[in-house]
Structures are given as structure tokens and as C-alpha cells.
Design an enzyme around this catalytic site. Structure first.
Site, PDB file in Angstrom:
ATOM      1  N   HIS A 171      -4.147  24.600  65.560  1.00 38.20           N
ATOM      2  CA  HIS A 171      -4.342  26.004  65.939  1.00 38.20           C
ATOM      3  C   HIS A 171      -3.929  26.941  64.809  1.00 38.20           C
ATOM      4  O   HIS A 171      -2.764  26.961  64.394  1.00 38.20           O
ATOM      5  CB  HIS A 171      -3.498  26.277  67.186  1.00 38.20           C
ATOM      6  CG  HIS A 171      -3.649  27.644  67.762  1.00 38.20           C
ATOM      7  ND1 HIS A 171      -2.578  28.477  68.005  1.00 38.20           N
ATOM      8  CD2 HIS A 171      -4.755  28.316  68.168  1.00 38.20           C
ATOM      9  CE1 HIS A 171      -3.008  29.594  68.546  1.00 38.20           C
ATOM     10  NE2 HIS A 171      -4.329  29.531  68.654  1.00 38.20           N
ATOM     11  N   ASP A 221      -9.454  32.474  63.159  1.00 41.49           N
ATOM     12  CA  ASP A 221      -9.887  33.723  63.778  1.00 41.49           C
ATOM     13  C   ASP A 221     -10.507  34.613  62.710  1.00 41.49           C
ATOM     14  O   ASP A 221      -9.952  34.744  61.613  1.00 41.49           O
ATOM     15  CB  ASP A 221      -8.699  34.458  64.401  1.00 41.49           C
ATOM     16  CG  ASP A 221      -7.905  33.579  65.355  1.00 41.49           C
ATOM     17  OD1 ASP A 221      -8.324  33.454  66.509  1.00 41.49           O
ATOM     18  OD2 ASP A 221      -6.869  33.020  64.931  1.00 41.49           O
ATOM     19  N   HIS A 268      -5.560  36.604  62.919  1.00 43.92           N
ATOM     20  CA  HIS A 268      -5.609  36.577  64.378  1.00 43.92           C
ATOM     21  C   HIS A 268      -5.598  37.964  64.999  1.00 43.92           C
ATOM     22  O   HIS A 268      -6.416  38.288  65.855  1.00 43.92           O
ATOM     23  CB  HIS A 268      -4.426  35.775  64.939  1.00 43.92           C
ATOM     24  CG  HIS A 268      -4.393  35.756  66.429  1.00 43.92           C
ATOM     25  ND1 HIS A 268      -3.686  36.686  67.169  1.00 43.92           N
ATOM     26  CD2 HIS A 268      -5.002  34.939  67.323  1.00 43.92           C
ATOM     27  CE1 HIS A 268      -3.852  36.442  68.452  1.00 43.92           C
ATOM     28  NE2 HIS A 268      -4.654  35.386  68.573  1.00 43.92           N
TER      29      HIS A 268
END
Length: 290
Positions: free
Chosen positions: A40, A69, A82
Site C-alpha cells: 500500500h 495515488d 495520497h
């Protein structure tokens, strides 16, 4: 006679809906699934999230799948970050003290390139930068990694889907060899649908957990349904797997964000296809996966 025809039509329609909403099980569904482990924002427990260092760390730990992201700068550059603000993960307050609330879309790519995106995490990463998506894709390619790319806040950046796909194409990531290494996802169903319509060959994922009555609509444009692990049950995972996605395969499900061994084992027990984690090594050890 007309009434009988209508009644028959309604019964057929209801039967179809019931079939769509009722999970079906075959030999594959009974197999024990060993979930894919996805790092992640890179291996973000060990290096500053969404930086090149984080995906390098994931590769060093032996993980091929990374998640990131994507946002857009004032002058139209795609960058990997992000938050829609630069405040949490860079020294933007120090470098540009008078420009609160420090939104990504209010800064040029050159301005963002000046920021330190590593010191907040650890002095060892001082000087790390917010990568452009182009820089990021080249490092992913260099590391032979696979990418779960999230289009972040698409409502802030009209046209970001087309722009992202264009950049991916320019970097060679929309050819047959790369398409199996790429998933594009978003919390916005409209954004996921747009990606599917623009490039039907791209594998897509929806971040969320549509209810059972909605799943057949999502299955028209998304290949994965990716909810928070806390919202899951074995029955929901089975229901997702019962639907066929736009590429003719059962829908898959990646759960996020799992960072401890007990939760990893519980989540895997639901039959998920992937687990997204800041600590991929912890999840791998808990599941005995490779």
C-alpha cells in the site's frame, strides 16, 4: 391473455434478478484462496509513502504488486501523492508558508519538485521527492513490479482519466505485455466507468462495497470490488465472486488496509483475492504466502 403474458414477463425478470443476486459455487469457489499481497503506497510502513523509495523497499522485500495515488498539479502534471494537500507528507509549510491550505492543484510541478517528501517519515529519507507519475512508472518498470493505480479525487481534476491513460500509453503500459500488470481503481464509480469506456482492455477496480442489488451494475465496468476489510463477510465475498465482470471472468476482491497478522488471517479466511497492506512482510508471514 395479456395479464398472463405480463405475469410471465415479470416472473422471468424476477427470476433473473434472483439468479444475479444468489451466489453460485463451483470447484474454484471451494478452493482455499491465497491472496495476492499488495504493498500500500509502496512498503509504506518502512519508507515514506508514494515515493520511489517506498516502491524500491517493496521490491527489496520481494513484493511485485504496489499501490499508489495520482493527483494533478496546477500546470497539469500528474504526481503521486495520497492527500489532495501537500501538508502532511512534505515540508510545504516551510517552503511556501503563505499558501495555505497547500492543495496539490494550487502548485506547479516545479514547485512540488522542490519539496522534501521524506523527512516527515525519517531523517534517513530526507530529500525524497514527490514523484511525477512518469518518474514513478519508470521505476515500477525498472523494478519489474505491478501497479494498482488509484485515480484520487477525480472530481477535482476533470479529464484526469483520459490524461492518466494517455501517460500510461506513452510509457508502454497499455500494450498486451503490461495490461496484466496494471489495475486502475477509484472511489468514484463514474471515474472507473470512464476508464473502462476509454480503454476497455484495462482491468479496473472500484473502491467500496456496493450492496448486493448494485453488484450487477458494477460488473458491467469493473473487474474488482475493493472494500475496507472491516466491512467484509464470507457471504459478501462469495456474492462478489458470483458475478462475471467486463472481461468475462468472475469479479475479484482486494481488501484494505490490513497491517497485522490476526486481521490478515481473518480477512484471508473470507476468501478475498488480495490484501492491501502497509506491512506486506507481516501479511506474507501470517498467510505463509510467497
Amino acid at each position: 391473455m395479456y395479464a398472463r403474458v405480463v405475469a410471465g414477463t415479470v416472473a422471468t425478470a424476477l427470476g433473473t434478478v434472483a439468479a444475479l443476486l444468489t451466489p453460485t459455487f463451483d470447484a474454484r469457489a471451494r478452493e482455499v484462496r491465497v491472496p495476492t499481497v499488495i504493498a500500500h503506497r509502496g512498503a509504506s510502513a518502512y519508507a515514506p509513502e508514494n515515493t520511489l523509495a517506498a516502491i524500491d523497499k517493496a521490491a527489496e522485500l520481494g513484493f511485485s504488486w504496489v499501490e499508489n495515488d495520482v493527483q494533478r498539479t496546477k500546470d497539469g502534471e500528474l504526481v503521486v501523492l495520497h492527500d489532495d494537500s501537500l501538508q502532511r507528507t512534505t515540508n510545504v509549510e516551510e517552503v511556501f508558508p503563505g499558501r495555505a491550505p497547500w492543495k496539490v492543484r494550487d502548485f506547479t510541478a516545479a514547485e512540488i519538485a522542490r519539496l522534501d517528501a521524506g523527512s516527515w517519515f525519517s531523517p534517513a529519507y530526507a530529500g525524497a521527492r514527490v514523484p511525477t507519475l512518469e518518474q514513478y512508472m519508470r521505476r515500477v518498470e525498472h523494478n519489474h513490479e505491478k501497479l494498482l493505480l488509484e485515480i484520487k479525487n477525480p472530481e477535482l481534476y476533470p479529464g484526469i482519466e483520459q490524461q492518466t491513460l494517455k501517460l500510461l500509453g506513452n510509457e508502454g503500459w497499455l500494450d498486451r505485455r503490461h495490461l496484466g500488470r496494471l489495475i486502475v481503481q477509484s472511489f468514484s464509480a463514474d471515474s472507473v466507468r470512464t476508464v473502462h469506456e476509454l480503454k476497455p482492455a484495462v482491468i479496473t477496480g472500484y473502491l467500496g462495497n456496493p450492496n448486493l442489488a448494485q453488484l450487477h451494475r458494477f460488473a458491467r465496468f469493473t473487474d474488482l470490488v475493493n472494500p475496507s476489510y472491516g466491512s467484509l463477510s464470507r457471504g459478501y465475498v462469495a456474492a462478489v465472486h458470483a458475478f462475471t465482470g467486463p472481461h468475462g471472468r468472475p469479479l475479484r476482491l482486494f481488501a484494505w488496509t490490513v497491517n497485522d497478522a490476526d486481521t490478515a488471517r481473518t480477512t484471508a479466511g473470507y476468501g478475498v483475492d488480495g490484501i492491501i497492506t502497509n506491512k506486506p512482510d507481516v501479511v506474507r508471514a501470517a498467510l505463509g504466502s510467497h
